[in-house]
Design an enzyme around this catalytic site. Structure first.
Site, PDB file in Angstrom:
ATOM      1  N   LYS A 180       2.880  -1.924  -8.018  1.00  0.00           N
ATOM      2  CA  LYS A 180       4.248  -1.541  -8.628  1.00  0.00           C
ATOM      3  C   LYS A 180       5.169  -2.268  -7.582  1.00  0.00           C
ATOM      4  O   LYS A 180       6.079  -2.866  -8.054  1.00  0.00           O
ATOM      5  CB  LYS A 180       4.286  -0.117  -8.800  1.00  0.00           C
ATOM      6  CG  LYS A 180       5.783   0.304  -9.485  1.00  0.00           C
ATOM      7  CD  LYS A 180       5.852  -0.051 -10.703  1.00  0.00           C
ATOM      8  CE  LYS A 180       7.040   0.481 -11.523  1.00  0.00           C
ATOM      9  NZ  LYS A 180       7.137  -0.378 -12.570  1.00  0.00           N
TER      10      LYS A 180
ATOM     11  N   GLU B 157       0.015  -9.080 -18.286  1.00  0.00           N
ATOM     12  CA  GLU B 157      -0.538  -8.431 -17.287  1.00  0.00           C
ATOM     13  C   GLU B 157      -1.222  -7.108 -17.517  1.00  0.00           C
ATOM     14  O   GLU B 157      -1.948  -6.552 -16.668  1.00  0.00           O
ATOM     15  CB  GLU B 157       0.846  -8.081 -16.357  1.00  0.00           C
ATOM     16  CG  GLU B 157       1.921  -7.004 -16.925  1.00  0.00           C
ATOM     17  CD  GLU B 157       3.050  -6.512 -15.948  1.00  0.00           C
ATOM     18  OE1 GLU B 157       2.914  -6.541 -14.761  1.00  0.00           O
ATOM     19  OE2 GLU B 157       4.072  -6.690 -16.691  1.00  0.00           O
TER      20      GLU B 157
ATOM     21  N   GLU C 161       9.735 -12.554 -21.265  1.00  0.00           N
ATOM     22  CA  GLU C 161       9.372 -10.971 -20.751  1.00  0.00           C
ATOM     23  C   GLU C 161       8.096 -10.312 -21.517  1.00  0.00           C
ATOM     24  O   GLU C 161       7.160  -9.854 -21.164  1.00  0.00           O
ATOM     25  CB  GLU C 161      10.529 -10.166 -21.029  1.00  0.00           C
ATOM     26  CG  GLU C 161      10.364  -8.666 -20.696  1.00  0.00           C
ATOM     27  CD  GLU C 161       9.806  -8.142 -19.224  1.00  0.00           C
ATOM     28  OE1 GLU C 161       9.815  -9.051 -18.526  1.00  0.00           O
ATOM     29  OE2 GLU C 161       9.573  -7.276 -19.317  1.00  0.00           O
TER      30      GLU C 161
ATOM     31  N   LYS D 273       4.609  -8.959 -20.221  1.00  0.00           N
ATOM     32  CA  LYS D 273       4.064  -7.631 -20.558  1.00  0.00           C
ATOM     33  C   LYS D 273       2.526  -7.951 -21.060  1.00  0.00           C
ATOM     34  O   LYS D 273       1.710  -7.224 -20.698  1.00  0.00           O
ATOM     35  CB  LYS D 273       4.713  -7.207 -21.741  1.00  0.00           C
ATOM     36  CG  LYS D 273       6.046  -6.632 -21.373  1.00  0.00           C
ATOM     37  CD  LYS D 273       6.126  -5.350 -20.435  1.00  0.00           C
ATOM     38  CE  LYS D 273       6.120  -5.671 -18.819  1.00  0.00           C
ATOM     39  NZ  LYS D 273       7.473  -5.924 -18.141  1.00  0.00           N
TER      40      LYS D 273
ATOM     41  N   CYS E 225       0.771  -1.100  -0.070  1.00  0.00           N
ATOM     42  CA  CYS E 225       0.061  -0.087   0.056  1.00  0.00           C
ATOM     43  C   CYS E 225       0.941   1.274  -0.062  1.00  0.00           C
ATOM     44  O   CYS E 225       2.121   1.129   0.134  1.00  0.00           O
ATOM     45  CB  CYS E 225      -0.626  -0.133   1.195  1.00  0.00           C
ATOM     46  SG  CYS E 225      -1.630  -1.679   1.398  1.00  0.00           S
TER      47      CYS E 225
ATOM     48  N   TRP F 275      -3.528  -1.832  -1.397  1.00  0.00           N
ATOM     49  CA  TRP F 275      -3.574  -3.185  -2.251  1.00  0.00           C
ATOM     50  C   TRP F 275      -3.914  -4.246  -1.459  1.00  0.00           C
ATOM     51  O   TRP F 275      -3.057  -4.345  -0.293  1.00  0.00           O
ATOM     52  CB  TRP F 275      -2.104  -3.247  -2.873  1.00  0.00           C
ATOM     53  CG  TRP F 275      -1.998  -4.413  -3.843  1.00  0.00           C
ATOM     54  CD1 TRP F 275      -2.587  -4.410  -5.361  1.00  0.00           C
ATOM     55  CD2 TRP F 275      -1.719  -5.675  -3.676  1.00  0.00           C
ATOM     56  NE1 TRP F 275      -2.380  -5.616  -5.738  1.00  0.00           N
ATOM     57  CE2 TRP F 275      -1.655  -6.605  -4.755  1.00  0.00           C
ATOM     58  CE3 TRP F 275      -1.065  -6.366  -2.584  1.00  0.00           C
ATOM     59  CZ2 TRP F 275      -1.204  -7.808  -4.861  1.00  0.00           C
ATOM     60  CZ3 TRP F 275      -0.731  -7.631  -2.592  1.00  0.00           C
ATOM     61  CH2 TRP F 275      -0.634  -8.365  -3.835  1.00  0.00           C
TER      62      TRP F 275
ATOM     63  N   ARG G 139       1.202   2.398  -6.037  1.00  0.00           N
ATOM     64  CA  ARG G 139       1.273   0.958  -5.156  1.00  0.00           C
ATOM     65  C   ARG G 139       0.245   0.348  -4.624  1.00  0.00           C
ATOM     66  O   ARG G 139       0.108  -0.777  -3.816  1.00  0.00           O
ATOM     67  CB  ARG G 139       2.158   1.476  -3.745  1.00  0.00           C
ATOM     68  CG  ARG G 139       3.202   2.228  -4.102  1.00  0.00           C
ATOM     69  CD  ARG G 139       3.613   3.214  -2.711  1.00  0.00           C
ATOM     70  NE  ARG G 139       4.064   2.272  -1.763  1.00  0.00           N
ATOM     71  CZ  ARG G 139       5.298   1.943  -1.569  1.00  0.00           C
ATOM     72  NH1 ARG G 139       6.270   2.327  -2.434  1.00  0.00           N
ATOM     73  NH2 ARG G 139       5.601   1.173  -0.817  1.00  0.00           N
TER      74      ARG G 139
ATOM     75  N   ASN H  31       1.125  -0.168   6.119  1.00  0.00           N
ATOM     76  CA  ASN H  31       1.618  -0.799   4.911  1.00  0.00           C
ATOM     77  C   ASN H  31       2.478  -1.815   5.533  1.00  0.00           C
ATOM     78  O   ASN H  31       3.197  -1.810   6.454  1.00  0.00           O
ATOM     79  CB  ASN H  31       2.374   0.238   4.010  1.00  0.00           C
ATOM     80  CG  ASN H  31       2.941  -0.930   2.761  1.00  0.00           C
ATOM     81  OD1 ASN H  31       2.609  -1.753   2.447  1.00  0.00           O
ATOM     82  ND2 ASN H  31       4.269  -0.533   2.456  1.00  0.00           N
ATOM     83  N   GLY H  32       2.008  -3.269   4.992  1.00  0.00           N
ATOM     84  CA  GLY H  32       2.954  -4.246   5.608  1.00  0.00           C
ATOM     85  C   GLY H  32       1.894  -5.431   6.312  1.00  0.00           C
ATOM     86  O   GLY H  32       0.803  -5.511   5.799  1.00  0.00           O
TER      87      GLY H  32
ATOM     88  N   HIS I 258       8.009 -30.958 -27.253  1.00  0.00           N
ATOM     89  CA  HIS I 258       7.615 -31.952 -25.938  1.00  0.00           C
ATOM     90  C   HIS I 258       6.604 -31.437 -25.346  1.00  0.00           C
ATOM     91  O   HIS I 258       6.316 -32.014 -24.001  1.00  0.00           O
ATOM     92  CB  HIS I 258       9.024 -31.363 -25.026  1.00  0.00           C
ATOM     93  CG  HIS I 258      10.376 -31.835 -25.694  1.00  0.00           C
ATOM     94  ND1 HIS I 258      10.746 -33.109 -25.964  1.00  0.00           N
ATOM     95  CD2 HIS I 258      11.378 -31.440 -26.068  1.00  0.00           C
ATOM     96  CE1 HIS I 258      11.866 -33.195 -26.506  1.00  0.00           C
ATOM     97  NE2 HIS I 258      12.118 -32.171 -26.630  1.00  0.00           N
TER      98      HIS I 258
HETATM   99  O1  M6R Z   1      10.770  -3.577  -8.435  1.00  0.00           O
HETATM  100  P1  M6R Z   1      11.228  -4.966  -8.893  1.00  0.00           P
HETATM  101  O2  M6R Z   1      11.988  -4.755 -10.088  1.00  0.00           O
HETATM  102  O3  M6R Z   1      11.844  -5.888  -7.807  1.00  0.00           O
HETATM  103  O4  M6R Z   1       9.805  -5.663  -9.311  1.00  0.00           O
HETATM  104  C1  M6R Z   1       9.869  -6.906  -9.627  1.00  0.00           C
HETATM  105  C2  M6R Z   1       8.258  -7.355 -10.106  1.00  0.00           C
HETATM  106  O5  M6R Z   1       7.476  -7.007  -9.329  1.00  0.00           O
HETATM  107  C3  M6R Z   1       8.050  -6.307 -11.605  1.00  0.00           C
HETATM  108  O6  M6R Z   1       9.136  -6.464 -12.631  1.00  0.00           O
HETATM  109  C4  M6R Z   1       6.755  -6.915 -12.151  1.00  0.00           C
HETATM  110  O7  M6R Z   1       6.812  -8.343 -12.542  1.00  0.00           O
HETATM  111  C5  M6R Z   1       6.450  -5.983 -12.975  1.00  0.00           C
HETATM  112  N1  M6R Z   1       4.698  -5.807 -13.180  1.00  0.00           N
HETATM  113  C6  M6R Z   1       6.656  -6.456 -14.588  1.00  0.00           C
HETATM  114  O8  M6R Z   1       6.138  -5.394 -15.573  1.00  0.00           O
END
Ligand code: M6R
Length: 587
Positions: free
Chosen positions: A582, A473, A466, A470, A2, A69, A27, A95-96, A489
């Site tokens: 994030k 998500e 990757e 993208k 959060c 969150w 966040r 937060n936590g 396989h």
């Molecule tokens: O801040 P970080 O690089 O440690 O974050 C890691 C992942 O949470 C982050 O890369 C996440 O997968 C992104 N949403 C990808 O776009």
């Protein structure tokens, strides 16, 4: 995960809190809330994104606010922060995770406290209430409550009749105080107050602060059991960088910045880079750990180090790292890769490595972050703030740093810098309007597909992973990547008429990956080629320059644009995908 912000100062708190929340919304955006202190305590909270909530402007020069969150307790108004005590005199934002909240709550309920939420956080306001009732002053009541909490947290508390904010940080959650002549702004992230001040105090784990309305500040450390002094630092980043500017979305803005951010990632001190390479050569075991995109960058690095520098490294998902901890010694080198420098899985893994005496190098974007401050050595991505939940520019910066290390290990540091730097123009073209339009046409073909598959070999396999991340998500379309050689396989069973498959072609694996594409095409698949030359097999061609070992930087960029276009086509908000945040500060 959060975001929290507070304001105590000479002006009305409400606009500062709302503005700060907007900056922290990356966040969490399940719900938001504000508590303001004037003659009495006023609390407002609602579910939804900030843009969907109408808060009424209340008076008060002291306040705290929160974006959530959800972790403990579903998304509901009751579970939104701030939370209060039984008399509505104390408000907290948190937060936590409070690991022992069940035991604490059971005791409080037995003693007559009435809870209004299912969160772990609410125990804190009731504990403060209880210690206050026993005669403690406000700050002592907070400190006594904190001593009972297990877990890792940041929190802020205010109380009717007390002209102060008391807050604390423990474990892997960060809490920073913005200091100006007008106000003190405690917040999860400097971005929340950067518009008003760039002077900050980074709190350490177990620090408790008391800020009063005369702008007096006192910091006490729970573990050391004494008052401590923390220096005031100056933050380097610029508030303008976090605005959308001419772009419709931050995601597109951040994608478009990559011609410059790759150059900024190259701005490293050569002595530090060479020193890190020496450590890699001499280490008995090197790990690269990260989550999500940062892990995909680690995997890319493992191919680059193997090929260019003949050096074996172990890429490991930070959340899986505990299974490898028994390999750690004081001769092991661990690279912890994280944009935010706050990801709990990464911090836990880095701490485990430090406990075993291993050296930890942070590859990190946020310079004030916990990872940046607590690792033994650092390489900064220099990407500037990345606010969109998706990693785009920081991913390519991570890969640039891997490439740079690989060149340096191979004794070609200068040559590497030149080669990477010369990608500037190609990247500019790949994010240009004409490329965006070309990819928007592809998005129109793909937007209603159930599945998209992606294949690559070698470092392009990591690019495929990757790209799949993208797409899924931000567009919520199921996207899955395979190493080209693995199709036979099992995954080939998924291919039927019209199923789209994106194929990453590189000169060094061209014939093999094209024959994998053929395996898909002959079963009815629709082939989208990411390649420097048009091949007959392609139904759709995304033209990219052939950059050999630098293909992982080049080939991901049209995929970021495609993912963006898919989200826009499907009417989704690319900056705030559902269920995500994030900075992932929970394990
Ligand atoms: O801040 P970080 O690089 O440690 O974050 C890691 C992942 O949470 C982050 O890369 C996440 O997968 C992104 N949403 C990808 O776009």
């Amino acid at each position: 995960m959060c975001g929290i912000i507070g304001y105590i100062g000479k002006r009305e708190a409400f606009p500062f809190l709302l503005n700060g929340l907007a900056k922290l919304e990356y966040r969490g955006y399940d719900s938001a809330g504000v508590a303001l202190l004037s003659d009495e305590l006023c609390i407002q909270k609602e579910i939804g994104k900030l843009s969907e909530i109408q808060f009424e402007e209340e008076e008060g020069k002291i306040g705290i606010a929160h974006v959530r969150w959800a972790t403990h307790g579903r998304v509901s108004k009751e579970n939104a922060h701030p939370h209060f005590d039984c008399k509505n005199e104390i408000a907290i934002v948190h937060n936590g995770i409070i690991e022992n909240h069940r035991e604490l709550k059971a005791g409080l309920v037995k003693r007559g406290h009435v809870f209004t939420s299912d969160t772990d956080s609410e125990v804190v306001s009731h504990l403060i209430e209880e210690f206050s009732a026993e005669g403690c002053n406000f700050e002592d009541a907070v400190i006594n409550a904190l001593k009972l909490l297990e877990g890792s947290y940041t929190l802020l508390a205010i109380k009717s009749g007390e002209n102060k904010i008391v807050g604390a940080r423990k474990g892997s959650r960060s809490l920073t105080l913005g200091i100006s002549e007008q106000a003190i702004f405690p917040a999860s992230d400097v971005l929340a107050f950067l518009e008003w001040t760039n002077k900050v105090v980074y709190l350490k784990s177990e620090d408790v602060f008391v800020a009063d309305d005369e702008l007096g500040l006192c910091i006490y450390n729970l573990a050391e059991d004494r008052i401590v002094v923390r220096p005031i630092d100056t933050v380097k980043c610029d508030a303008e960088e976090v605005k959308k500017g001419e772009f419709d979305h931050l995601m597109l803005k951040e994608i478009s910045e990559q011609d410059e951010t790759i150059l900024r990632a190259l701005q490293q001190n050569e002595e530090i880079v060479q020193g890190i390479c020496d450590k890699m050569r001499n280490a008995a075991g090197t790990f690269f750990i990260g989550c999500g995109s940062s892990y995909n960058a680690c995997l890319t690095g493992s191919y680059l180090f193997s090929k260019a520098a003949k050096l074996h490294v172990n890429p490991v998902l930070a959340s899986e790292f505990e299974n490898y901890e028994h390999f750690l010694t004081d001769k092991t080198l661990v690279f912890a890769v994280s944009q935010s420098g706050e990801t709990a899985d990464v911090l836990d893994a880095a701490n485990a490595a430090k406990r075993k005496g291993s050296r930890v190098v942070g590859i990190v974007n946020r310079d004030g972050s916990i990872l940046a401050r607590e690792s033994d050595g650092q390489l900064f991505m220099n990407s500037g703030p990345e606010i969109c939940v998706l990693s785009t520019k920081t991913y390519t910066s991570q890969v640039v740093l891997m490439e740079m290390l690989a060149y340096a290990l191979a004794g070609k540091y200068e040559e590497g810098l030149k080669k990477i730097g010369s990608l500037y123009l190609d990247i500019y073209k790949l994010t240009s309007r004409s490329m965006r339009e070309h990819l928007a046409k592809l998005a129109a073909i793909l937007y209603d597909k159930r599945d998209i598959y992606l294949i690559g070999r070698g470092a392009q396999y990591a690019t495929a992973l990757e790209a799949a991340l993208k797409i899924k998500e931000v567009s919520y379309i199921h996207a899955e990547a395979f190493a080209g050689g693995e199709l036979k396989h099992g995954p080939l069973a998924l291919i039927e008429d019209g199923v789209p498959c994106i194929v990453f072609v590189s000169n060094d694996n061209k014939s093999k990956i094209l024959s994998n594409a053929e395996e898909i095409k002959s079963r009815g698949g629709y082939i989208i080629g990411v390649a420097s030359e048009r091949e007959e097999i392609f139904d759709y061609w995304i033209k990219v320059p052939e950059a050999e070992e630098l293909n992982p930087i080049i080939q991901i960029i049209p995929m970021q644009v495609l993912a963006y276009q898919l989200a826009v086509y499907r009417g989704l908000d690319p900056d705030k995908p559902r269920n995500l945040a994030k900075s992932v500060t929970v394990t």
